[in-house]
Design an enzyme around this catalytic site. Structure first.
Site, short mmCIF file in Angstrom:
data_model
loop_
_atom_site.label_atom_id
_atom_site.label_comp_id
_atom_site.label_asym_id
_atom_site.label_seq_id
_atom_site.Cartn_x
_atom_site.Cartn_y
_atom_site.Cartn_z
N GLU A 107 0.98 -1.16 -0.04
CA GLU A 107 -0.03 0.17 -0.23
C GLU A 107 0.94 1.22 -0.01
O GLU A 107 1.53 1.47 0.76
CB GLU A 107 -0.84 -0.01 1.25
CG GLU A 107 -1.63 1.15 1.56
CD GLU A 107 -2.38 1.15 3.15
OE1 GLU A 107 -2.16 0.25 3.67
OE2 GLU A 107 -2.77 2.47 3.34
N ASP A 139 -7.54 2.68 5.59
CA ASP A 139 -7.19 2.58 4.44
C ASP A 139 -6.61 1.30 4.03
O ASP A 139 -6.91 0.69 2.93
CB ASP A 139 -6.15 3.78 4.01
CG ASP A 139 -6.89 5.01 3.80
OD1 ASP A 139 -8.10 5.26 3.60
OD2 ASP A 139 -5.83 6.21 3.71
N ASP A 162 -4.60 0.22 9.46
CA ASP A 162 -5.96 1.38 9.58
C ASP A 162 -6.88 1.17 8.39
O ASP A 162 -7.20 0.11 7.78
CB ASP A 162 -5.16 2.70 9.26
CG ASP A 162 -4.39 2.91 8.20
OD1 ASP A 162 -4.74 1.77 7.15
OD2 ASP A 162 -3.65 3.69 7.79
N ASP A 206 -1.31 -1.43 5.92
CA ASP A 206 -1.49 -1.06 7.19
C ASP A 206 -2.65 -1.33 7.95
O ASP A 206 -3.52 -1.79 7.18
CB ASP A 206 -1.57 0.80 7.25
CG ASP A 206 -0.09 1.17 7.32
OD1 ASP A 206 0.82 0.46 7.45
OD2 ASP A 206 -0.31 2.54 6.24
#
Ligand code: 1YM
Length: 658
Positions: A450, A527, A525, A523
């Site tokens: 990413e 996103d 998170d 990650d």
């Protein structure tokens, strides 16, 4: 057929409209030649002398009973399988006439069985329908039978006559009295003609007789197995469908094991000059279409004018309705026939005089006028139906539009794939891919990373021999809102498809996979979860084999680094963090990794890339049932269950690979 010379009826010899003649010998030879031709070239008359031809004999006899039923004189047909390959067909019609035939000067029933009629199904171009030429097949069956016996009841007497290989062996005789009417034909196919087999298959006969019962509403056909050596002793099927081809469509739906989309079978019918057409149709949840067409109850497996008129006209009507009622916007393309036909179950049955059959197998109807009739019926009555049933119409339009969307997305993805891969030679790899040196697909790994910055660290930190890095876009489109077909057509996934090398969907080939491990590195998170979700959804839908064969992994970057002096530990959870802090004696240094992008190449190698120290989760398909459920949720219109599913299954990972 020399024995035919024994035949005593001098006028039976007249055939093919030869004038009545006293030249008994000569003209009788011509009769003999009639049935002799059938025995010489049976294939010309019944298609083959194999299993199909053998079964065809039964259909020819039954056809005569069905004609009698269509004429309104008969409502029951019994087909019995007897020992020794013998078949008996009985109906309760008027009985084949036993009176002397005015031109042939012998009982009409004898004419029916010993004279090869012109205009037969296989000889000429025409075909009998009610009111037309009857019994054309009876003489063919007789010619190909070792023996055949006919019994006619005319309400007063029972008549009987026996034939051998098509020849009359005794005169038509009265053998009893009766107040009933009907015809019974019993025959034994000649094993010297049917050399492959003389065994009748119950299921084969059942299928065809069921079809006939559907196509001739209200006629009762009973099939009985009375053979002493049969695998299906005493088996009996009683076939009668008041609903006709409507029942046929219901039956086909049931057989397909799919659910219905429409609440009711749609039935359309109409009459033309010397012809009738009826159509029954319904949509199922399936993806195939099943359209069966018939002309004069003969299955036209290769279609023809009636079937193509139905398809074209249906497409036209659905599009017209779709535009008129705003399912299609002004600048939307028309729905294609294939989109409309998805899940369609339909029976088209036409009856006409002088049916013209084309193609090698004579399974294609050629009459143009019947096409016009079918076209008019669908254009008027189907449109009217849609107008009168807006709820049903919506179901049909929604289904067709969904199919159209999926088809366009698939096409787009295929085009993309084709454009990106060089023709003939090796595929051109995506610009962003930093490939590894080795091309041993059992040892290599690709990390789909990413964001560009993390990608940069990964490129520096990796083992360049075996590890390839493919950074993906920074910001993700919102998967929760994106339809699955957008996932398919999503340009951002193209580099993944090209790098993996396998192709997708029906073009997928696992043998072309360029890496052993495909690692999604994102990650922890929101996103990151979007990217994981998108990729997993994509793999699940278009490369499920990759998951099934255990090639897909999720990298597990740690959340914290806990260090004291030269010692350090990486923690993946808060619990782990607490454990390590305690281990290092309390006052340890705790670094929180905000994201992959923040790690330097060494940290990334150590925590996430190094096969010796990293933690990865292998993505597995829980089981086929779950996969099935997944499919429908992912494809579904409902956003909430899909989102929930994806969330729950993004952690779809069970095996720990350290
Ligand atoms: C088990 C086979 O052949 N039934 C049958 C055949 C005929 C009639 C009735 C029939 C037809 C007509 C008048 C007519 C046939 N008759 C002829 C022919 N069952 C079976 N049942 N009366 C009776 O068409 O006008 C051919 S078939 F030519 F003799 F009239």
């Amino acid at each position: 057929m020399a024995t035919n010379r024994k035949v005593r009826h001098k006028n039976m010899s007249e055939m093919n409209n030869l004038p009545v003649t006293e030249a008994y010998d000569e003209s009788s030879i011509q009769v003999l030649e009639g049935l002799e031709a059938v025995r010489k070239r049976p294939g010309m008359y019944i298609g083959s002398t194999g299993e199909r031809g053998l079964h065809h004999l039964v259909y020819e006899i039954v056809d005569n009973s069905i004609d009698e039923a269509l004429a309104g004189y008969c409502d029951k047909i019994l087909v019995e399988l007897l020992d020794d390959g013998v078949v008996r067909v009985t109906d309760n019609g008027r009985g084949i006439p036993v009176g002397i035939h005015p031109q042939k000067n012998m009982p009409t029933v004898s004419v029916v069985f010993t004279i090869l009629h012109a205009g037969g199904k296989f000889g000429g171009s025409g075909y009998k329908v009610s009111g037309g030429l009857h019994g054309v097949g009876a003489s063919v069956v007789n010619a190909l039978s070792l023996w055949l016996e006919v019994e006619v009841k005319d309400g007063k007497h029972i008549y009987h006559q026996r034939y051998e290989k098509g020849n009359i062996v005794d005169d038509l005789k009265v053998i009893g009295d009766t107040d009933k009417t009907g015809t019974t034909v019993t025959f034994k196919p000649d094993p010297t003609i049917f050399t492959d087999t003389t065994h009748y298959d119950y299921e084969t006969l059942l299928t065809r007789l069921r079809e006939q019962a559907f196509l001739n509403a209200g006629i009762r056909i009973v099939l009985k197995d009375e053979r002493s050596d049969t695998e299906t002793p005493d088996r009996e099927d009683d076939l009668c469908f008041e609903g006709g081809i409507r029942s046929y469509v219901e039956y086909l739906l049931e057989k397909s094991k799919k659910d219905r989309l429409n609440n009711e079978v749609i039935y359309l019918s109409g009459e033309g000059k010397d012809s009738t057409a009826e159509i029954a149709l319904l949509w199922s949840t399936g993806y195939d279409s099943k359209i069966l067409s018939f002309a004069n109850t003969i299955h036209t497996a290769d279609g023809g004018t009636h079937e193509s008129a139905f398809k074209t006209s249906l497409a036209r009507v659905v599009n017209k309705y779709g535009r008129a009622f705003k399912f299609l916007k002004d600048n939307d393309n028309n729905l294609k026939g294939d989109d409309i036909n998805e899940g369609l179950v339909a029976v088209v049955s036409v009856k006409l005089t002088d049916a013209q059959f084309e193609s090698q197998t004579k399974a294609k109807l050629g009459n143009t006028a019947i096409g016009t009739l079918v076209n008019n019926i669908v254009a008027d009555k189907m449109y009217q139906y849609l107008e009168d049933h807006p709820a049903e119409a919506k179901i049909i339009l929604d289904k067709s539009i969904a199919s159209s969307n999926a088809r366009e997305a698939a096409q787009k993805a295929r085009d993309l794939q084709r454009n990106k891969s060089g023709i003939g030679g090796k595929s051109r790899m995506p610009e962003k891919l930093t490939d590894c040196i080795s091309n041993d697909p059992t040892k290599t790994e690709i990390f789909i990373v990413e964001g560009d910055s993390a990608g940069g660290s990964a490129v520096e930190g990796r083992n360049s021999t075996y590890q390839a890095i493919l950074p993906l876009w920074g910001k993700m489109l919102n998967v929760e809102k994106a339809r699955v077909d957008k996932v398919y057509g999503n340009d951002k996934l193209t580099p993944v498809i090209v790098a993996l090398g396998t192709g997708i969907a029906e073009n997928f080939d696992i043998n072309k996979l360029r890496y052993d491990k495909v690692v999604i590195m994102a990650d922890a998170d929101v996103d990151g979860s979007h990217i994981r979700t998108l990729l997993l959804t994509f793999f699940f839908r278009y490369m499920p084999e990759l998951i099934e064969t255990g090639h897909i992994y999720l990298a597990q970057p740690p959340l914290y680094r806990i260090s004291k002096g030269k010692q350090h530990f990486d923690a993946f959870t808060d619990e782990e963090k607490a454990v390590y802090i305690e281990k290092l004696g309390g006052n340890a240094d705790v670094q929180r990794y905000k994201g992959l992008g923040e790690m330097n190449p060494e940290q990334l190698w150590e925590t996430t890339l190094d096969p010796e120290t990293r933690t990865m989760l292998r993505v597995t398909m829980a089981d086929a049932a779950l996969a099935d459920e997944t499919f429908s949720i992912l494809m579904g219109e409902e956003v909430e269950p899909r989102r929930k599913f994806i969330e729950e299954n993004a952690i779809y990972a069970t095996d720990l690979d350290i």
